[in-house]
Design a protein around this motif. Structure first.
Motif, PDB file in Angstrom:
ATOM      1  N   LEU A 122      -4.458   7.929   5.306  1.00  0.00           N
ATOM      2  CA  LEU A 122      -5.584   8.635   4.977  1.00  0.00           C
ATOM      3  C   LEU A 122      -5.297  10.299   5.148  1.00  0.00           C
ATOM      4  N   PRO A 123      -4.590  10.662   6.396  1.00  0.00           N
ATOM      5  CA  PRO A 123      -4.349  12.003   6.593  1.00  0.00           C
ATOM      6  C   PRO A 123      -3.551  12.633   5.800  1.00  0.00           C
ATOM      7  N   GLN A 124      -2.488  11.970   5.109  1.00  0.00           N
ATOM      8  CA  GLN A 124      -1.489  12.423   4.102  1.00  0.00           C
ATOM      9  C   GLN A 124      -2.189  12.938   2.938  1.00  0.00           C
ATOM     10  N   VAL A 125      -3.099  11.788   2.441  1.00  0.00           N
ATOM     11  CA  VAL A 125      -3.886  11.911   1.114  1.00  0.00           C
ATOM     12  C   VAL A 125      -4.614  13.291   1.132  1.00  0.00           C
ATOM     13  N   THR A 126      -5.587  13.354   2.408  1.00  0.00           N
ATOM     14  CA  THR A 126      -6.445  14.603   2.518  1.00  0.00           C
ATOM     15  C   THR A 126      -5.673  15.829   2.659  1.00  0.00           C
ATOM     16  N   ARG A 127      -4.384  15.822   2.923  1.00  0.00           N
ATOM     17  CA  ARG A 127      -3.360  17.064   2.875  1.00  0.00           C
ATOM     18  C   ARG A 127      -2.808  17.407   1.635  1.00  0.00           C
ATOM     19  N   PHE A 167     -11.666   2.827   0.561  1.00  0.00           N
ATOM     20  CA  PHE A 167     -11.086   4.218   0.023  1.00  0.00           C
ATOM     21  C   PHE A 167     -10.493   4.352  -1.126  1.00  0.00           C
ATOM     22  N   TRP A 168     -10.691   5.107  -2.088  1.00  0.00           N
ATOM     23  CA  TRP A 168      -9.975   5.406  -3.123  1.00  0.00           C
ATOM     24  C   TRP A 168      -9.377   6.492  -3.016  1.00  0.00           C
ATOM     25  N   ALA A 169      -8.041   6.796  -3.596  1.00  0.00           N
ATOM     26  CA  ALA A 169      -7.355   7.748  -3.693  1.00  0.00           C
ATOM     27  C   ALA A 169      -7.267   8.107  -5.126  1.00  0.00           C
ATOM     28  N   TYR A 170      -7.233   9.077  -5.643  1.00  0.00           N
ATOM     29  CA  TYR A 170      -7.153   9.481  -7.087  1.00  0.00           C
ATOM     30  C   TYR A 170      -6.752  11.083  -7.544  1.00  0.00           C
ATOM     31  N   SER A 171      -6.192  11.043  -8.550  1.00  0.00           N
ATOM     32  CA  SER A 171      -5.624  12.626  -8.873  1.00  0.00           C
ATOM     33  C   SER A 171      -6.821  13.571  -9.190  1.00  0.00           C
ATOM     34  N   THR A 172      -6.378  14.707  -8.875  1.00  0.00           N
ATOM     35  CA  THR A 172      -7.595  15.801  -9.122  1.00  0.00           C
ATOM     36  C   THR A 172      -7.939  15.924 -10.595  1.00  0.00           C
ATOM     37  N   LYS A 173      -7.085  15.386 -11.519  1.00  0.00           N
ATOM     38  CA  LYS A 173      -7.350  15.435 -12.776  1.00  0.00           C
ATOM     39  C   LYS A 173      -8.508  14.386 -13.045  1.00  0.00           C
ATOM     40  N   LEU A 174      -8.840  13.366 -12.385  1.00  0.00           N
ATOM     41  CA  LEU A 174      -9.749  12.461 -12.629  1.00  0.00           C
ATOM     42  C   LEU A 174     -11.355  13.029 -12.188  1.00  0.00           C
ATOM     43  N   SER A 175     -12.125  12.946 -12.793  1.00  0.00           N
ATOM     44  CA  SER A 175     -13.649  13.598 -12.735  1.00  0.00           C
ATOM     45  C   SER A 175     -14.529  12.389 -12.892  1.00  0.00           C
ATOM     46  N   GLY A 176     -15.652  12.808 -12.460  1.00  0.00           N
ATOM     47  CA  GLY A 176     -16.767  11.714 -12.768  1.00  0.00           C
ATOM     48  C   GLY A 176     -16.877  10.397 -11.788  1.00  0.00           C
ATOM     49  N   PHE A 177     -16.044  10.528 -10.812  1.00  0.00           N
ATOM     50  CA  PHE A 177     -15.743   9.171 -10.183  1.00  0.00           C
ATOM     51  C   PHE A 177     -16.842   9.138  -8.857  1.00  0.00           C
ATOM     52  N   ALA A 183       3.381  10.402  -7.154  1.00  0.00           N
ATOM     53  CA  ALA A 183       4.517  10.784  -8.140  1.00  0.00           C
ATOM     54  C   ALA A 183       4.016  10.938  -9.430  1.00  0.00           C
ATOM     55  N   GLY A 184       2.714  10.662  -9.614  1.00  0.00           N
ATOM     56  CA  GLY A 184       1.933  10.784 -10.771  1.00  0.00           C
ATOM     57  C   GLY A 184       2.019   9.591 -11.663  1.00  0.00           C
ATOM     58  N   GLN A 185       2.645   8.369 -11.261  1.00  0.00           N
ATOM     59  CA  GLN A 185       2.695   7.228 -12.055  1.00  0.00           C
ATOM     60  C   GLN A 185       1.308   6.534 -11.913  1.00  0.00           C
ATOM     61  N   LEU A 186       0.478   6.660 -11.025  1.00  0.00           N
ATOM     62  CA  LEU A 186      -0.788   6.193 -10.786  1.00  0.00           C
ATOM     63  C   LEU A 186      -1.980   7.431 -11.066  1.00  0.00           C
ATOM     64  N   GLY A 203       1.049  -1.247  -0.197  1.00  0.00           N
ATOM     65  CA  GLY A 203       0.108   0.053   0.030  1.00  0.00           C
ATOM     66  C   GLY A 203       0.773   1.330   0.125  1.00  0.00           C
ATOM     67  N   THR A 204       1.979   1.220   0.513  1.00  0.00           N
ATOM     68  CA  THR A 204       2.806   2.413   0.694  1.00  0.00           C
ATOM     69  C   THR A 204       3.296   2.758  -0.754  1.00  0.00           C
ATOM     70  N   VAL A 205       3.820   1.531  -1.389  1.00  0.00           N
ATOM     71  CA  VAL A 205       4.340   1.909  -2.658  1.00  0.00           C
ATOM     72  C   VAL A 205       3.173   2.256  -3.603  1.00  0.00           C
ATOM     73  N   ARG A 206       2.072   1.555  -3.479  1.00  0.00           N
ATOM     74  CA  ARG A 206       1.050   2.088  -4.120  1.00  0.00           C
ATOM     75  C   ARG A 206       0.632   3.461  -4.213  1.00  0.00           C
ATOM     76  N   LEU A 207       0.543   4.199  -2.927  1.00  0.00           N
ATOM     77  CA  LEU A 207       0.428   5.234  -2.534  1.00  0.00           C
ATOM     78  C   LEU A 207       1.691   6.564  -3.273  1.00  0.00           C
ATOM     79  N   THR A 208       2.694   5.789  -2.923  1.00  0.00           N
ATOM     80  CA  THR A 208       3.765   6.571  -3.567  1.00  0.00           C
ATOM     81  C   THR A 208       3.843   6.982  -5.308  1.00  0.00           C
ATOM     82  N   ASN A 209       3.350   5.723  -5.864  1.00  0.00           N
ATOM     83  CA  ASN A 209       3.311   5.827  -7.197  1.00  0.00           C
ATOM     84  C   ASN A 209       2.143   6.787  -7.448  1.00  0.00           C
TER      85      ASN A 209
END
Length: 496
Positions: free
Chosen positions: A242-247, A470-480, A228-231, A219-225
């Motif tokens: 969750l806290p670091q993603v919400t920040r 929980f899903w984490a996603y880029s702000t570039k993604l819309s419609g989720f 970093a814009g790799q996912l 999970g740590t590697v997944r979030l790091t990716n």
């Protein structure tokens, strides 16, 4: 590029229509198993199927069925015949048309293919009859309340008969369905790639050209990716992250309580296992503090539970509330059973969260006298061990189904595919038959109570909690939009 810019100036203005990103990179917690809806059984696989294989019906956020490949359906008065009308003009990825004959083929394949994981889900089906090009009937042996719910998942996925016959047992290497994306390639443990199907019936709502599913168990590697814009999107974000993603202003979070459960499957049939004694199983259960487990591992974000549905679900049997920890009683039960220090090996998935859950349970049960040894395995190896019955206890996750039957029958009925505990009890089977035989809510509630009477005493599984997905996603993604079945709907998703 200069020529294009000059042309825009000649026209009088520069067009600022955004260019859509071509590829959605989706981080999965596991590498899926077989990409064949008849044989598959993993949660990660269902996420890939959401892109590849449309179903007869889908569910809305309220869990009610909505039209997908079928646009209409009706149930006979005796609840034994379901008539369905297919959407006109639907094509499989190989160009073959979806008609009533193809639907009949797909359903019968789910019923008869060796190794089918769907057989138990639709066992009450007697036969499928073609009425006309777009209409077919499903004739049941007995009334079967969960049938429509089953068709919202893999049992409702249609495959191309031509491709299935041509590929045989290799179908999973090049699956051909009728979904918005078609299969391109799979590199085990690395990626699964699908591309937009230009002849999809709802193609105007598909804005992505390509999806790359990337299994990253850590999970740590997944979030790091992701950071970093790799996912662009990841599923099952760990609550501690969750806290670091919400920040992070470049990321968003979606969440919802799952339909499924997290449990420990016990194997009393293993030769020499102390868990063969129901008092030992009861002691193991009593030694666990579900609330503390939730706080320590999941920052209190999950929902403690003790049944196949959460305490928030309408089908939860209130006569059996979540038990409190009782170490003294657990010790007394072990003494009564004559095994004050039982040794139990617990299989857990080799990811971030499961070993932590195992370690907390290990510490809690040690206070009651248990010696729990943790055995971490990759996902497919653990499932293989479960199939073979070569385990004592297995920390198991189930993603859940819209109807509670999907959380019970295949785990608790005699000789069903997911019954890793090999549990078989006539009273439990009778209760399961009763809940399946009617759509009447009161009669089904009575059946769930009868099932709970047996399962809460016998403990083939110890239910622990229900995840907040929980899903984490880029702000570039819309419609989720989060759905309680944990699956992403790719319709309407846009990368800007």
């Amino acid at each position: 590029m200069l020529r294009l810019f000059a042309a825009c100036l000649v026209a009088g203005s520069v067009s600022l229509v955004p260019v859509q990103a071509q590829t959605l990179r989706f981080g999965l917690m596991e590498d899926p198993d077989a990409l064949d809806p008849t044989l598959a059984r993993t949660f990660a696989g269902r996420m890939v199927f959401a892109a590849l294989c449309d179903k007869l019906v889908d569910i809305g956020p309220d869990l009610k069925p909505v039209a997908q490949l079928a646009t209409g359906w009706s149930l006979s008065e005796d609840e034994k015949t379901l008539t369905m009308t297919l959407r006109a003009g639907v094509l499989f990825h190989d160009g073959e048309k979806l008609d009533a004959a193809a639907a009949k083929y797909s359903i019968e394949r789910h019923m008869k293919l060796p190794g089918s994981q769907r057989r138990g889900e639709i066992a009450p089906i007697d036969r499928v009859e073609v009425v006309d090009d777009l209409t077919f009937k499903i004739v049941l042996k007995t009334p079967f309340a969960p049938l429509m719910a089953q068709f919202t998942d893999r049992a409702g996925m249609m495959v191309s008969p031509k491709a299935a016959e041509r590929l045989g047992d290799k179908f999973s290497t090049a699956p051909v369905c009728a979904g918005p994306f078609k299969f391109v390639e799979r590199v085990p443990q690395d990626r699964i790639v699908v591309e937009r199907f230009d002849d999809y019936w709802n193609k105007d709502q598909i804005r992505l050209k390509r999806i790359e599913f990337r299994p990253i168990p850590d999970g740590t590697v997944r979030l790091t990716n992701l950071r970093a814009g790799q996912l662009d999107l990841l599923e099952r974000l760990t609550p501690t992250d969750l806290p670091q993603v919400t920040r992070d202003t470049k990321l968003k979070v979606g969440s919802i309580i799952e339909l499924g459960f997290q449990s420990i499957v016990l194997n009393p049939n293993k030769v020499g296992s102390a868990l063969a004694d129901p008092r030992v199983r009861a002691a193991f259960d009593l030694a666990i503090d579900r609330n503390a487990l939730n706080q320590v591992v999941f920052s209190g974000e999950f929902l403690p539970g003790n049944q196949w549905v959460s305490p928030q679900h309408p089908a939860y049997v209130k006569a059996y509330p979540v038990p409190k920890r009782d170490v003294a009683k657990a010790k007394a039960l072990l003494a009564e059973a004559g095994v004050p220090k039982p040794v139990v090996t617990m299989t857990v998935y080799a990811n971030n969260e499961a070993p932590q859950v195992g370690q907390v349970i290990q510490a809690m049960t040690r206070e009651a006298g248990f010696d729990v040894k943790i055995q971490a395995m990759d996902f497919t190896t653990a499932l293989d061990a479960a199939d073979k019955g070569s385990f004592d206890a297995y920390l198991y996750s189930w993603s859940g189904r819209p109807d509670p039957d999907g959380n019970t029958f295949s785990f608790l009925a005699c000789k069903t595919p997911l019954n890793y505990a090999h549990y078989c009890d006539p009273e439990a089977d009778a209760a399961l038959a009763a809940e399946r035989a009617t759509i009447d809510p009161a009669h089904r509630a009575e059946a769930w109570k009868r099932l709970a009477d047996k399962v809460m005493a016998d403990r083939p599984l110890i239910y622990l909690f229900h995840r907040k997905l929980f899903w984490a996603y880029s702000t570039k993604l819309s419609g989720f939009t989060p759905y309680p079945d944990g699956l992403v709907r790719f319709t309407g998703l846009t990368l800007n």
